[in-house]
Scaffold this active site. Sequence first.
Site, PDB file in Angstrom:
ATOM      1  CB  ILE A  15     -46.732 -63.402   6.084  1.00 22.24           C
ATOM      2  CG1 ILE A  15     -47.031 -64.737   5.424  1.00 22.24           C
ATOM      3  CG2 ILE A  15     -47.975 -62.764   6.654  1.00 22.24           C
ATOM      4  CD1 ILE A  15     -47.603 -65.760   6.371  1.00 22.24           C
ATOM      5  CB  SER A  16     -41.721 -63.672   6.979  1.00 23.21           C
ATOM      6  OG  SER A  16     -42.020 -62.670   7.867  1.00 23.21           O
ATOM      7  CG  PHE A  62     -47.874 -57.475  11.447  1.00 24.93           C
ATOM      8  CD1 PHE A  62     -48.247 -56.192  11.792  1.00 24.93           C
ATOM      9  CD2 PHE A  62     -48.741 -58.518  11.715  1.00 24.93           C
ATOM     10  CE1 PHE A  62     -49.455 -55.948  12.413  1.00 24.93           C
ATOM     11  CE2 PHE A  62     -49.959 -58.289  12.342  1.00 24.93           C
ATOM     12  CZ  PHE A  62     -50.316 -57.004  12.690  1.00 24.93           C
ATOM     13  CB  CYS A  63     -42.739 -59.290   8.358  1.00 27.67           C
ATOM     14  SG  CYS A  63     -41.088 -59.403   7.732  1.00 27.67           S
ATOM     15  N   PRO A  64     -43.350 -58.927   5.006  1.00 32.63           N
ATOM     16  CG  PRO A  64     -42.574 -59.210   2.829  1.00 32.63           C
ATOM     17  CD  PRO A  64     -43.526 -59.740   3.802  1.00 32.63           C
TER      18      PRO A  64
END
Lengths: 379, 76
Positions: free
Chosen positions: A294-295, B13-15
Amino acid sequence: MSKKVLIVGGGLAGTIIANGLIRHIGEEIRKGDVSITMLGTSDTHMYQPGLLYIPFGKIRERELFRPQRKVLDKRVIFHIDPATNIDVENKKVTCNSGTVHDYDYLVIATGSRLMPQNIPGLAEGAHWLYDLEGARKMRDALDKFEGGKIVVNVNAPHKCPVAPLEITFMLKEYLEGKGLWDKTEITYTYPIGRLHALEPVAEWAKPAMDEAGIKYETFFNTKEVDPAGKTIESEEGVTLDYDFLVTIPPHNGAEVITESGLGDGGWVPTDRKKLTHPEHSDVFVCGDTTNIPISKAGSTAHFEADTVIDNLASLLTEGRWARDYDGKVFCFVETGMKTGTYVWFNYETPPNPGAPSQMIHWFKLAYNRLYWLSARGLL
Amino acid sequence: MSERKIIDARGSFCPGPLMELIAALKLMEIGEEVEIWSTDQGTAKDVPEWAAKVGHETVDSGEKEDHWFVVVKKTK
Ligand SMILES: Cc1cc2nc3c(=O)[nH]c(=O)nc-3n(C[C@H](O)[C@H](O)[C@H](O)COP(=O)(O)OP(=O)(O)OC[C@H]3O[C@@H](n4cnc5c(N)ncnc54)[C@H](O)[C@@H]3O)c2cc1C
């Protein structure tokens, strides 16, 4: 016997955990049943998101810094003595000074670092604002810029996934303000087949860039930069000319992680729910240093830290786990100098950004100040 | 040859799966394989398309109970 919590890294995640934990276990600390020690690299704490505003002259440098000792609760024992080896088998951390610390619970929060040197020519040819020195240089170079071709180049992995878009839109408005937009062309490059990893953000960014007259090149993984010839080439076979190159350099985790054999590229394998090392439940991992897909963002570090605090406090006082991390991330996105939007998501819920507004931009500016409360564990 | 590396990008979902794959490939040696897991159906299409563009080899792909998987071999 008193229990020892050792935190390696005094950035965002480490600091929130230290301060937050103290608030839960003040009684145990007072009685001497638990101690919290932090190992850091510097006596100052920097608010990294503030770097975004430096090249555009929108923040004063001193606003980014506070003494780490003042940000930390005074009951946290703090040593400026970077860890040189983390031995999770024998529960020992060795420092630069030679001191060896043992622990009952370890928190690894050593963040990520910029690796422009991983791409030939990038460090010599490009500007970036992801550290203070780079942001200063970019500010000086922008002062002298008189128009031409700008390439905003994004490499993976990197922290703060929305910063590249923010930089692009802010650059445009900055150049408009200086009357240089007519003489400038911006091309934004992104590694995958759309303008942002988050699909809804990419869907928003495309028409926004079209309307702003910003060009883009997707599926662009940087192969090399020729600083003399002023060109940047991708693995996919595309070459772009530039007069001014801005990059989001690729990142690695901290050196100590690789040197201790804890994870490839400095990313520590992490259980995505417990936020512990998969084989060592006494080793917590938080923030940019995890390998969770994730980010890498302050917001991620913050929500992860809240989980780590709850679990550590429960383990220390009641010997049980409190809860799991659900993958929550929340990010503000500056969409220019005066408007912003935001996204939130977790492991189950996809992101869904709203229309940009001035109010959300003001919220982000307010958060720039509130950060210090958040680091203290108050927000 | 070392064991095949697995990237579990389920719920990412991210990245996002492709970005995870790109980052992982950089750390691998030529000839090594990586298997990416994703809950996003798009990955099954995006990854082979990108691999073909760059010149890496898609060794296998398909669907398991709760995820899509693609195996990519680093060739350059
Ligand atoms: C320009 C920019 C804009 C950003 N904007 C946003 C934003 O808008 N929103 C958002 O959520 N996030 C943003 N971020 C990202 C955010 O700042 C990071 O994701 C966050 O700081 C991660 O926290 P961390 O504690 O994991 O790492 P860090 O805060 O980087 O802290 C890691 C610490 O570990 C220390 N350390 C490293 N090695 C050792 C060692 N061997 N021994 C001891 N200590 C060590 C480092 O010195 C550092 O202090 C931005 C970042 C940048 C650069």
